[in-house]
Design an enzyme around this catalytic site. Structure first.
Site, PDB file in Angstrom:
ATOM      1  CE  LYS A  81      21.029   3.092 -26.264  1.00 46.73           C
ATOM      2  NZ  LYS A  81      20.847   3.379 -24.859  1.00 46.73           N
ATOM      3  CG  ASN A 114      13.229  -1.453 -21.258  1.00 39.07           C
ATOM      4  OD1 ASN A 114      14.002  -2.300 -21.696  1.00 39.07           O
ATOM      5  ND2 ASN A 114      13.651  -0.311 -20.736  1.00 39.07           N
ATOM      6  NE  ARG A 124      16.229   6.121 -17.672  1.00 45.72           N
ATOM      7  CZ  ARG A 124      16.664   6.005 -16.433  1.00 45.72           C
ATOM      8  NH1 ARG A 124      16.442   6.963 -15.542  1.00 45.72           N
ATOM      9  NH2 ARG A 124      17.290   4.928 -16.043  1.00 45.72           N
ATOM     10  CG  ASP A 134      22.710   4.711 -22.172  1.00 42.83           C
ATOM     11  OD1 ASP A 134      22.044   4.907 -23.203  1.00 42.83           O
ATOM     12  OD2 ASP A 134      22.184   4.454 -21.069  1.00 42.83           O
ATOM     13  CD  GLU A 163      19.807  -1.195 -20.216  1.00 43.75           C
ATOM     14  OE1 GLU A 163      18.651  -0.843 -20.446  1.00 43.75           O
ATOM     15  OE2 GLU A 163      20.762  -0.413 -20.050  1.00 43.75           O
ATOM     16  CD  GLU A 196      18.633   7.791 -19.657  1.00 46.16           C
ATOM     17  OE1 GLU A 196      18.340   7.494 -20.825  1.00 46.16           O
ATOM     18  OE2 GLU A 196      18.947   6.942 -18.787  1.00 46.16           O
ATOM     19  CD  GLU A 200      18.193   4.024 -29.973  1.00 47.97           C
ATOM     20  OE1 GLU A 200      17.791   3.008 -30.573  1.00 47.97           O
ATOM     21  OE2 GLU A 200      18.310   4.087 -28.736  1.00 47.97           O
TER      22      GLU A 200
END
Lengths: 686, 686
Positions: A371, A214, A172, A376, A297, A404, A398
């Site tokens: 978040k 990730n 992203r 999202d 995820e 994004e 966050e």
């Protein structure tokens, strides 16, 4: 939080200290151009105190004075009582706790005095003077104490070490490559990293995580055999008071340690993390801690061992505790393999359902990173109900600076107004605390910076990076004032031929750009409608039949997600009073969140007085018109902004306008075809 | 067409010729298993004649006899009059033209005799005997002449030499890697290439193009400095009578030759192609020719120089003519950057509009390669109106064996029935010629084969590869008979415990699989509705607002594309009588193409008696039920098929069923939401 370790020069006699070089590169087109230091650099300045960050302060002042004709003197100790030989005193009074970031600013008898009890405070005080500019040397001011509201103001870089086959070098990322990594190795340009740290310090950031949450194969090794690469970055950021953090994989004991389990309650696992963490601190004594995306995820986590997320987070917290480190444990846990047919499962509920029962179970040095919204980083979401529901847990909020879902740095979208709304929101109602007060774990933003010459791809997206630090320092700051601050520092309008026109133009294109973006994209809080995968541009049904839990349920009669307790998923009930009631009813729900909370007919009349369908049409047309106007405004600033930057922005406005039209036409056509309701104003819908 | 060049052994005395090895590998799970040669291999066989392909025939027979106890004798000349010492005579009578592919089969006095006047004919005759099996040695038959209806039966491989960042090693490949290339180099397994050639020869293929029609950087060089790699492939395919072709970029004179132009009318360009082609033939004396995708989806072409496609094709035809080569020029030219708002542009019209005015302008050795339908290999399209409209041009019909839009070799979809419909179609009406007669340039299929152990990913997808060659040889063949042929050869049911149950099961899962696939995917000829990019799985609006010219225009009232002359794009008028009239009216248009030609209300009643919307619901449910039944049928064949192959197919049925349900539910939900019409049978739609 511990202070930065002392460099070899600390404690030496000030006369003739090394002037820490202030970086200037062609790429340095951000909020610290040389011109921003003119007022400071033309004065007589005394810098007193010892320590590496005082060296940094001295270096900044010396460079400015060299350029603009001022003078700088260095003294060993605080000399706030020094005579009128100086216009500005920057004094470290090392009486209080060493890590203190606060400072005091006063002006009396024609002398401006910044005092701080910690080196970081002195650095912040210096940049405060730079922000004030001429006003710092004007009139008299009683002493004014400044102190960050949130102890941690952090940037998370979703940078990969190895280029990911789908996500690339930066997941992203819309600003070129990574500042830290390239093609599997450290990028090696530590001067650039240092320049980045300088920018961040000047807006108040004090922590950076250097790799993607990730954590893939190559990145996992940063924790162990590649910790040297991280230490190099930490060395480059340290002179600006920034601590370095690392994203790690929960499976590290298996992946790196050769254990057969990563069960957080197994002693061998705990021992492995303790040893690994000890080695990290041997390399980076002021290491900030770990960032973890677990059971999310596809990332590994404690669920595999039947353990809770508190068990998982505490495992790492315990390993970090002896060194003053913190684990940032992300609350972004939901079912990303949802069946779109199942309307009872609601992704928006997931963080609350997973984490609120664990309130009180986390260690003091475990921060739960939530978040700001429940889904999202959409253009419009309600504030996450987790914030306010976990009083015994250190929560960090966050936000996403990287755009994004907000135009990917091809569209102007100044996000400070949105973030400010979040931080000012009072989860407990009018008399209760704001999010900015509840976020004891700090403010964390996903970085939008890369190796682009303008740092952020779109030059105007720098304003978002800047606002992260400033809002972390002062969450109730006026977001428009922060935009003005960024404009003054970055474009230094007074140095040009027509400062008022430049200011007015920049304000015009920035201030409402988030609402403009909202107007042409997904309406009324319903979210998504983006193209799958890359998330750029419209696809109204792009996520409608997907496993990602992101649906709008539009049919020929209406649209929206029923999240009420009475007839929907019950998500509205996750809020405390009064919000649970406000959101429960379509009659009281704010217009901008209506479709997030309710499924309503196209003819439903908004508080604004128009129907949902007409609102969709109207705002799509308005949004495109606003982009077209902003493009014209920007064009009119030619000559007031350097040519290359002007051209870069102008080029991006072409794309923004093209894409905004595509959004308008696809969204309007989709809903005209579905609802059959013509536009009340007879405009062309295809 | 010239014959293959003679190998060094030609003309030598037959006694003791080298037995050309017949490849057998674990991977050889296709339609030439050893068991298929039992009937032949247990006989007394005489092979007479000389030449490399006769060597191939002899090698095949010798290997079979070695395995099954028969004997083979080799003679120099045709000895059809030889005595009763033999059960089978395979005789080359080199009296007629050398390239003749025909053969004659007769059986009298207990002796089966195949005679051919060309080596290729003898090879085809051999495989004909294999196909006949026991029937070849049963009773008496008067001489029966066999000759291919189409001179060229070709496979185009969309194989990349270098791995493409998006498309991978094989564009739209679902069978592992390429048989020819790997990671930028020749794969080097020429035994496998030879085995592939053997399979192809056994079904009648006689030409292969070895690289993707989208010619990227690495692939361009196959024409010049990397021609040796192509020659190696040609050497491996030649023993089975297959000529090798190459896809080239129209920009080759610029990209490879350093010229400043690729203008087909410039003498330097013509000279460059002449020289390049001369060098190709020096390396590959029987080289087949070039395949070109020009001015299509971003590929360069003559339009850049203001020249026509005839100019472009003739340039390459002239370069190839001295050597007997052919250029295959693709007619797949359309605007792939269409504005979805513009309903006057119709991609379906493009090939006709571009090419029909050029009829008669192409050289004799230029073949215009036309996709069978006007759009792009959808599950159901009308036959392209180009076919039948260019009587003075050699047209090849292009079909797609690789299942880009028909389940990507995860779904069973036997395509011979669809192809057969195309080839039997009579563009000029009931008394006129069929497509299979009009396709003087041959039948070309995009290959579905790769380095997968089962060649085609899905073991049952081999049936499609097999049918390509067989339909090219005999376009009016019964497609169900071809499926049976493939079943008999591949599974050799008689060799197992329950041949009838195996046959019946295989027929059951294959015969209607194309219609089953159609039932759960896009309805009534409207096409697309696939996920963008990879084209697998449903996305009803996936191509609805795209630049690709692929729309269904569904709104709350109806669906379909008006391509009539009266009120639509006029595409229906590109057909000759009677089709122009048949397609013009929704009342006469065949149900299965209704939405391709007409935009109709959901309540429109089909010839079948049901409404469009109810047809959509009904067929989606039926399609899934048929897949579920096929999966059960396949499960019941366990023990009758080797375990590994059975498991592979069983696994794919799981995915097919999952995906079919996804199609059913997404399509049904989409149309229920849009139309508001409930299912007449009250089944659950989400």
């Amino acid at each position: 939080m511990t202070d930065a370790p002392r460099g070899p020069g600390s404690g030496s006699e000030p006369p003739g200290p090394p002037v820490v070089s202030v970086l200037r590169t062609e790429a340095d087109h951000a909020w610290l151009p040389p011109e921003a230091f003119r007022v400071l650099g033309s004065r007589r300045v005394l810098v007193s105190g010892t320590g590496p960050l005082v060296d940094t302060v001295h270096g900044e002042v010396a460079a400015a004075c060299e350029r603009f004709g001022g003078t700088v003197t260095r003294a060993r100790e605080g000399t706030a009582s020094a005579g009128s030989a100086y216009d500005l005193l920057l004094c470290l009074e090392e009486a209080a706790e060493r890590g203190d970031e606060g400072f005091t600013l006063a002006r009396e008898r024609g002398r401006t005095v910044v005092t701080a009890t910690g080196q970081r405070g002195l650095l912040h005080g210096l940049f405060h003077v730079v922000r004030l500019g001429a006003a710092a040397f004007d009139g008299e001011h009683a002493p004014e104490a400044h102190r960050p509201a949130l102890a941690t103001r952090m940037l998370d870089h979703w940078d990969n070490v190895a280029v990911h086959p789908v996500m690339g070098q930066v997941e992203r990322g819309y600003a070129g490559g990574s500042l830290f990594w390239r093609d599997g190795r450290a990028r090696g340009d530590l001067e650039r990293v240092r320049a980045y740290g300088r920018l961040l310090a000047a807006c108040g950031i004090n922590a950076v995580s250097v790799n993607n949450v990730n954590v893939h194969e190559a990145e996992a090794h940063l924790l162990t055999d590649r910790i040297g690469d991280v230490a190099d970055i930490a060395d480059a950021l340290r002179p600006y008071g920034i601590r370095t953090h690392l994203s790690v994989t929960f499976a590290a004991p298996v992946v790196l340690g050769g254990l057969t389990t990563a069960d957080p309650l197994q002693e061998e696992v705990r021992a492995w993390w303790a040893g690994a963490t000890e080695r990290v601190y041997a390399a980076i004594p002021d290491f900030g801690g770990y960032v973890v995306k677990a059971d999310s995820e596809g990332q590994p986590g404690p669920f595999a061992y039947g353990r809770s997320h508190a068990d998982g987070a505490n495992l790492l917290a315990d390993a970090l505790a002896p060194y003053g480190g913190t684990v940032h444990w992300r609350a972004f846990v939901y079912d990303h393999r949802q069946d779109w047919r199942d309307r009872t499962t609601d992704r928006a509920r997931a963080a609350y359902d997973h984490f609120v029962p664990l309130d009180g179970a986390f260690r003091d040095n475990a921060v739960l990173q939530v978040k700001h919204g429940p889904v999202d980083f959409q253009t419009r979401e309600p504030v996450s109900p987790v914030i306010g529901a976990m009083p015994r847990t250190r929560l960090a909020v966050e936000i996403q600076a990287t755009q994004e879902y907000t135009g990917q740095q091809r569209h102007v979208c100044a996000l400070a107004p949105m973030w400010s709304q979040v931080l000012r929101f009072r989860p407990g109602g009018a008399a209760a605390a704001r999010v900015g007060e509840l976020a004891r774990g700090g403010l964390v933003a996903v970085s939008n910076a890369g190796d682009d010459p303008y740092w952020t791809g779109h030059p105007l997206a720098q304003a978002n990076l800047y606002a992260v630090g400033r809002l972390g320092w002062q969450p109730d700051a006026d977001p428009l004032a922060l935009l003005d601050e960024w404009i003054e520092l970055t474009f230094t309008p007074e140095a040009g031929p027509d400062p008022e026109r430049l200011r007015a133009g920049l304000r015009a294109v920035l201030r409402d750009s988030w609402r403009t973006y909202e107007k042409y994209t997904a309406p009324l809080g319903v979210g998504f409608m983006v193209q799958p995968g890359h998330h750029y541009g419209p696809s109204v049904d792009g996520y409608e039949y997907s496993p990602w839990g992101t649906y709008h349920f539009a049919d020929r009669n209406g649209i929206g997600v029923d999240r009420s307790r009475a007839t929907g998923t019950g998500y509205a009930g996750q809020y405390a009073a009064p919000w649970a009631e406000v959101y429960e009813s379509a009659g009281t729900c704010p217009d901008e969140l209506l479709l997030f909370f309710h499924h309503v007919p196209y003819g439903h009349v908004l508080h604004s007085g128009t129907t949902v369908i007409q609102h969709i049409y109207d705002t799509r047309f308005e949004g495109v018109a606003e982009v077209a106007a902003a493009r014209e405004t920007w064009a009119s600033l030619a000559g007031l902004v350097d040519d290359a930057r002007h051209a870069r922005v102008a080029e991006r406005y072409e794309e923004q306008l093209r894409c905004a039209r595509e959004w308008r036409d696809q969204v309007n056509s989709y809903f005209l075809r579905k609802s059959g309701v013509p536009d009340a104003h007879g405009r062309r819908i295809h």
